[in-house]
Design a protein around this motif. Sequence first.
Motif, PDB file in Angstrom:
ATOM      1  N   PRO A  65      33.033  38.041  66.303  1.00  0.00           N
ATOM      2  CA  PRO A  65      32.431  37.348  67.448  1.00  0.00           C
ATOM      3  C   PRO A  65      32.495  35.840  67.280  1.00  0.00           C
ATOM      4  O   PRO A  65      32.289  35.325  66.179  1.00  0.00           O
ATOM      5  N   GLU A  66      32.793  35.153  68.348  1.00  0.00           N
ATOM      6  CA  GLU A  66      32.861  33.684  68.312  1.00  0.00           C
ATOM      7  C   GLU A  66      31.463  33.109  68.545  1.00  0.00           C
ATOM      8  O   GLU A  66      31.136  32.645  69.623  1.00  0.00           O
ATOM      9  N   VAL A  67      30.637  33.178  67.522  1.00  0.00           N
ATOM     10  CA  VAL A  67      29.299  32.602  67.613  1.00  0.00           C
ATOM     11  C   VAL A  67      29.384  31.120  67.276  1.00  0.00           C
ATOM     12  O   VAL A  67      29.775  30.754  66.174  1.00  0.00           O
ATOM     13  N   LYS A  68      29.016  30.281  68.219  1.00  0.00           N
ATOM     14  CA  LYS A  68      29.158  28.841  68.021  1.00  0.00           C
ATOM     15  C   LYS A  68      27.795  28.199  67.801  1.00  0.00           C
ATOM     16  O   LYS A  68      26.834  28.506  68.508  1.00  0.00           O
ATOM     17  N   PRO A  69      27.709  27.295  66.838  1.00  0.00           N
ATOM     18  CA  PRO A  69      26.424  26.630  66.585  1.00  0.00           C
ATOM     19  C   PRO A  69      26.070  25.673  67.713  1.00  0.00           C
ATOM     20  O   PRO A  69      26.945  25.129  68.373  1.00  0.00           O
ATOM     21  N   ALA A  70      24.769  25.500  67.942  1.00  0.00           N
ATOM     22  CA  ALA A  70      24.329  24.612  69.008  1.00  0.00           C
ATOM     23  C   ALA A  70      24.646  23.158  68.668  1.00  0.00           C
ATOM     24  O   ALA A  70      24.990  22.364  69.533  1.00  0.00           O
ATOM     25  N   THR A  71      24.531  22.807  67.407  1.00  0.00           N
ATOM     26  CA  THR A  71      24.823  21.441  66.979  1.00  0.00           C
ATOM     27  C   THR A  71      25.606  21.486  65.669  1.00  0.00           C
ATOM     28  O   THR A  71      25.526  22.442  64.912  1.00  0.00           O
ATOM     29  N   ILE A  72      26.348  20.436  65.438  1.00  0.00           N
ATOM     30  CA  ILE A  72      27.085  20.305  64.188  1.00  0.00           C
ATOM     31  C   ILE A  72      26.285  19.385  63.269  1.00  0.00           C
ATOM     32  O   ILE A  72      25.936  18.262  63.647  1.00  0.00           O
ATOM     33  N   GLU A  73      25.978  19.873  62.080  1.00  0.00           N
ATOM     34  CA  GLU A  73      25.151  19.108  61.154  1.00  0.00           C
ATOM     35  C   GLU A  73      25.942  17.979  60.495  1.00  0.00           C
ATOM     36  O   GLU A  73      27.115  18.147  60.156  1.00  0.00           O
ATOM     37  N   LYS A  74      25.270  16.845  60.310  1.00  0.00           N
ATOM     38  CA  LYS A  74      25.843  15.762  59.521  1.00  0.00           C
ATOM     39  C   LYS A  74      25.720  16.131  58.048  1.00  0.00           C
ATOM     40  O   LYS A  74      24.661  16.592  57.607  1.00  0.00           O
ATOM     41  N   GLU A  75      26.788  15.935  57.283  1.00  0.00           N
ATOM     42  CA  GLU A  75      26.747  16.274  55.860  1.00  0.00           C
ATOM     43  C   GLU A  75      27.326  15.128  55.038  1.00  0.00           C
ATOM     44  O   GLU A  75      28.375  14.573  55.371  1.00  0.00           O
ATOM     45  N   ASN A  76      26.623  14.804  53.961  1.00  0.00           N
ATOM     46  CA  ASN A  76      27.034  13.710  53.087  1.00  0.00           C
ATOM     47  C   ASN A  76      28.145  14.191  52.150  1.00  0.00           C
ATOM     48  O   ASN A  76      27.924  14.469  50.971  1.00  0.00           O
ATOM     49  N   ILE A  77      29.333  14.300  52.708  1.00  0.00           N
ATOM     50  CA  ILE A  77      30.518  14.742  51.961  1.00  0.00           C
ATOM     51  C   ILE A  77      31.416  13.525  51.748  1.00  0.00           C
ATOM     52  O   ILE A  77      31.698  12.793  52.695  1.00  0.00           O
ATOM     53  N   PRO A  78      31.860  13.278  50.517  1.00  0.00           N
ATOM     54  CA  PRO A  78      32.727  12.120  50.267  1.00  0.00           C
ATOM     55  C   PRO A  78      33.991  12.161  51.130  1.00  0.00           C
ATOM     56  O   PRO A  78      34.592  13.224  51.321  1.00  0.00           O
ATOM     57  N   LEU A  79      34.356  11.002  51.648  1.00  0.00           N
ATOM     58  CA  LEU A  79      35.567  10.872  52.457  1.00  0.00           C
ATOM     59  C   LEU A  79      36.494   9.835  51.830  1.00  0.00           C
ATOM     60  O   LEU A  79      36.043   8.810  51.333  1.00  0.00           O
ATOM     61  N   SER A  80      37.783  10.126  51.864  1.00  0.00           N
ATOM     62  CA  SER A  80      38.777   9.143  51.443  1.00  0.00           C
ATOM     63  C   SER A  80      39.270   8.427  52.702  1.00  0.00           C
ATOM     64  O   SER A  80      40.162   8.915  53.407  1.00  0.00           O
ATOM     65  N   ILE A  81      38.659   7.277  52.999  1.00  0.00           N
ATOM     66  CA  ILE A  81      38.990   6.530  54.217  1.00  0.00           C
ATOM     67  C   ILE A  81      40.049   5.483  53.885  1.00  0.00           C
ATOM     68  O   ILE A  81      39.830   4.600  53.058  1.00  0.00           O
ATOM     69  N   ILE A  82      41.192   5.591  54.528  1.00  0.00           N
ATOM     70  CA  ILE A  82      42.312   4.678  54.276  1.00  0.00           C
ATOM     71  C   ILE A  82      42.207   3.427  55.147  1.00  0.00           C
ATOM     72  O   ILE A  82      42.588   2.331  54.747  1.00  0.00           O
ATOM     73  N   ALA A 103      34.710  29.636  63.812  1.00  0.00           N
ATOM     74  CA  ALA A 103      34.086  30.874  63.347  1.00  0.00           C
ATOM     75  C   ALA A 103      34.257  31.003  61.838  1.00  0.00           C
ATOM     76  O   ALA A 103      35.368  30.979  61.331  1.00  0.00           O
ATOM     77  N   GLY A 104      33.137  31.093  61.129  1.00  0.00           N
ATOM     78  CA  GLY A 104      33.194  31.220  59.673  1.00  0.00           C
ATOM     79  C   GLY A 104      33.158  29.898  58.939  1.00  0.00           C
ATOM     80  O   GLY A 104      33.025  29.862  57.715  1.00  0.00           O
ATOM     81  N   HIS A 105      33.288  28.795  59.657  1.00  0.00           N
ATOM     82  CA  HIS A 105      33.278  27.470  59.023  1.00  0.00           C
ATOM     83  C   HIS A 105      32.412  26.523  59.844  1.00  0.00           C
ATOM     84  O   HIS A 105      32.903  25.738  60.648  1.00  0.00           O
ATOM     85  N   TYR A 106      31.102  26.603  59.643  1.00  0.00           N
ATOM     86  CA  TYR A 106      30.191  25.756  60.386  1.00  0.00           C
ATOM     87  C   TYR A 106      29.742  24.546  59.575  1.00  0.00           C
ATOM     88  O   TYR A 106      29.050  23.673  60.093  1.00  0.00           O
ATOM     89  N   SER A 107      30.110  24.507  58.300  1.00  0.00           N
ATOM     90  CA  SER A 107      29.717  23.384  57.455  1.00  0.00           C
ATOM     91  C   SER A 107      30.854  23.058  56.490  1.00  0.00           C
ATOM     92  O   SER A 107      31.798  23.836  56.338  1.00  0.00           O
ATOM     93  N   GLY A 123      34.213  11.946  72.435  1.00  0.00           N
ATOM     94  CA  GLY A 123      33.707  13.246  72.859  1.00  0.00           C
ATOM     95  C   GLY A 123      34.681  14.049  73.689  1.00  0.00           C
ATOM     96  O   GLY A 123      34.312  15.062  74.284  1.00  0.00           O
ATOM     97  N   ILE A 124      35.943  13.635  73.736  1.00  0.00           N
ATOM     98  CA  ILE A 124      36.919  14.299  74.600  1.00  0.00           C
ATOM     99  C   ILE A 124      37.080  15.773  74.242  1.00  0.00           C
ATOM    100  O   ILE A 124      37.226  16.624  75.119  1.00  0.00           O
ATOM    101  N   ASN A 125      37.058  16.103  72.954  1.00  0.00           N
ATOM    102  CA  ASN A 125      37.245  17.487  72.538  1.00  0.00           C
ATOM    103  C   ASN A 125      35.940  18.259  72.408  1.00  0.00           C
ATOM    104  O   ASN A 125      35.910  19.346  71.828  1.00  0.00           O
ATOM    105  N   GLY A 126      34.842  17.728  72.937  1.00  0.00           N
ATOM    106  CA  GLY A 126      33.579  18.451  72.936  1.00  0.00           C
ATOM    107  C   GLY A 126      32.801  18.273  71.646  1.00  0.00           C
ATOM    108  O   GLY A 126      33.201  17.561  70.730  1.00  0.00           O
ATOM    109  N   VAL A 127      31.654  18.972  71.570  1.00  0.00           N
ATOM    110  CA  VAL A 127      30.724  18.760  70.464  1.00  0.00           C
ATOM    111  C   VAL A 127      31.254  19.297  69.135  1.00  0.00           C
ATOM    112  O   VAL A 127      30.817  18.861  68.067  1.00  0.00           O
ATOM    113  N   GLU A 128      32.180  20.241  69.165  1.00  0.00           N
ATOM    114  CA  GLU A 128      32.641  20.837  67.908  1.00  0.00           C
ATOM    115  C   GLU A 128      33.800  20.066  67.283  1.00  0.00           C
ATOM    116  O   GLU A 128      34.093  20.255  66.101  1.00  0.00           O
ATOM    117  N   ARG A 129      34.476  19.246  68.066  1.00  0.00           N
ATOM    118  CA  ARG A 129      35.625  18.506  67.515  1.00  0.00           C
ATOM    119  C   ARG A 129      35.559  17.021  67.871  1.00  0.00           C
ATOM    120  O   ARG A 129      36.551  16.459  68.348  1.00  0.00           O
TER     121      ARG A 129
END
Length: 302
Positions: A65-82, A103-107, A123-129
Amino acid sequence: MSEQKQVLEEDSSKRIDKWLSDHLEDVSRAQVQQWIREHHVSVNSKHVKSNYKIQAGDIVEWSIPEVKPATIEKENIPLSIIYEDEDLLVVNKPVGMVVHPSAGHYSGTLVNALLYHCNDLSGINGVERPGIVHRIDKDTSGLLMVAKNDKAHQHLAEQLQDKEVERTYEAIAHGVIPHDHGTIDAPIGRDPKERQRMAVTQEGKEAVTHFTVEKRFADFTHLTCKLETGRTHQIRVHMRYIEHPLAGDPKYGPRKTLPLPGQALHAKTLTFTHPANGEKLHFTVQPPEHFQDCLRQLEEAY
């Protein structure tokens, strides 16, 4: 919508959770185990436990089932910003990171990390992207551009559509490719026999990949690929099509391959026009250490 697949002789006696997580890209074994507990997976029309050993001829069916979260959580994950300014970012995505929630990858995705890093994403691609103009596969490393506002997003998306963005990838393929240069012009669409994969099909969309051989080894070839189009799994599908699948590719390659965490594919260079000031931007990042170690081992063995 359900999917099903018959178990091959070579997969006999494997655990169902391991087999299915290997078969489904970007889905963890833990997630498959949860689906099994919730009776979304069956073998020969019967529900089984995660430790069930599949046998040749078994029909495995799953319906997720494509269960989608209502919101995407902010997570303090290291980023390699070029690169970063008020309109966009360029990031170097590591192997193993999914670009956006699904689906299966909400965090743990790039989007979760981006939301923590900056408040403004398009926000062109919506709340999930949010901010995601283009994507690369979970186990492909390398460069991605991210839009901070809708105007920048639209401009960058138009450059992609008009084939004005230059993207090159480093790859290691099975076999010895005889030609120094080549172009693979073959349409790509959903594989009619296995819906979880893409394939070269007459009904597919235009897909063009250019390649240059960098180094030949005894059983492998190091090459650079340049995308003219950006279809799902394009390089992976095209290399399989010419019978030189990427090393380490669990979906399109052979089982006996190099010891890699996924396909040997790295988005090395990215060139595009800045959406606000018109400046030509060019970025290059070297492949991750495991990729370079693999090349060194091939060189020593050769």
